[in-house]
Design an enzyme around this catalytic site. Structure first.
Site, PDB file in Angstrom:
ATOM      1  N   CYS A  56       0.807  -1.219   0.000  1.00  0.00           N
ATOM      2  CA  CYS A  56       0.000   0.000   0.000  1.00  0.00           C
ATOM      3  C   CYS A  56       0.847   1.279   0.000  1.00  0.00           C
ATOM      4  O   CYS A  56       1.444   1.592  -1.018  1.00  0.00           O
ATOM      5  CB  CYS A  56      -1.015  -0.027   1.137  1.00  0.00           C
ATOM      6  SG  CYS A  56      -2.396   1.101   0.817  1.00  0.00           S
ATOM      7  N   HIS A  99      -3.551  -5.329   2.110  1.00  0.00           N
ATOM      8  CA  HIS A  99      -3.303  -5.555   3.529  1.00  0.00           C
ATOM      9  C   HIS A  99      -4.039  -6.847   3.882  1.00  0.00           C
ATOM     10  O   HIS A  99      -4.471  -7.591   3.028  1.00  0.00           O
ATOM     11  CB  HIS A  99      -3.904  -4.434   4.389  1.00  0.00           C
ATOM     12  CG  HIS A  99      -3.404  -3.073   4.085  1.00  0.00           C
ATOM     13  ND1 HIS A  99      -2.231  -2.577   4.581  1.00  0.00           N
ATOM     14  CD2 HIS A  99      -3.941  -2.074   3.353  1.00  0.00           C
ATOM     15  CE1 HIS A  99      -2.075  -1.338   4.171  1.00  0.00           C
ATOM     16  NE2 HIS A  99      -3.087  -0.999   3.430  1.00  0.00           N
TER      17      HIS A  99
END
Ligand code: GLN
Length: 248
Positions: A97, A198
């Site tokens: 991310c 994630h």
């Protein structure tokens, strides 16, 4: 110390670590130790220099925009050249991310100066008008052993666009991926992986942890290791549950 060790460098554990991204480190450590492989973990925060030969797998997790701004400056000041040298000499890199966004050329947020990235891969990220891209996500990826599914959770305002010569980590089955438009998720160049997933990523996709462990050992020893299979009943259940959540 045994002769076999996976040497991991965790970049900015205090700044780039949201959604329990530290779980990725824990999975790497346990899957090494369960096989009798040593696990050596180094950490580097702001101001710390990097020795490009000291670690075989680099890891950077996700972060908020303000942490990314701090990290960006520090990467340029103290780490960029060493990280490029490590990757050039066969080290692996997993970036999640906010960390993934910083692998590229820049992260552009309207009203602020663009944040320059490491430039290790040809991609750029732009904060465009529109909602954040949030939700469970499923992709199909091939990192060397045929198509496999990777399941996780994404939450990003930035939209990432890959340069023409870059390959995504996978194709989106469900969710948004890099930008919600082109069906691509993440980036993969050799042993470098960037992804928005994630979850954390590795607890839900333990097979991918083994790929990374294999890559790290290969750099250290020069041969592709034959990793002992583990009892992955719980890991498979976690994966299947994440897949179901993404397909719901
Ligand atoms: N700050 C970045 C974005 O919103 C990355 C967020 C994250 O790491 N989850 O795009």
């Amino acid at each position: 110390m045994s002769s076999l060790a996976v040497r991991v460098m965790w970049l900015y554990p205090d700044h780039m670590n949201i959604y329990a991204d530290r779980g990725n480190i824990s999975v790497l450590e346990h899957r090494c130790r369960w096989r009798g492989i040593d696990f050596e973990l180094g950490t580097a925060g702001p101001g710390d220099a990097i020795d490009p030969d000291a670690h075989d797998l680099y890891y950077m997790g996700g972060g908020q925009d303000r942490d990314q701004a701090l990290v960006t400056r520090d990467l340029a000041d103290t780490k960029r050249d060493s990280l490029a040298a490590a990757v050039d000499s066969g080290a692996s890199f997993l970036a999640v991310c906010g960390g993934y966004q910083l692998l590229g050329h820049s992260y552009e947020v309207p009203g602020s100066d663009p944040l320059p990235g490491l430039g290790l891969v040809d991609l750029r990220t732009v904060r465009e008008p529109g909602e954040r891209l949030i939700g469970n996500v499923l992709i199909e990826a091939d990192v060397g052993s045929g198509p496999r599914r990777i399941a996780g959770f994404e939450n990003h305002g930035g939209r990432t666009y890959l340069g023409d010569g870059e390959q995504p980590l996978g194709r989106v089955v469900s969710g948004f991926g890099n930008n919600g438009k082109d069906g691509a998720e993440g980036v993969r160049r050799g042993k470098l992986i960037g992804t928005y997933l994630h979850g954390p990523l590795l607890p839900k996709n333990a097979w991918l942890a083994d790929v990374l462990i294999g890559w790290a050992l290969e750099r250290r020893t020069g041969t592709v290791p034959d990793l002992e299979p583990l009892d992955d009943e719980m890991e498979r259940a976690a994966h299947e549950s994440a897949v179901r959540a993404a397909l719901r």
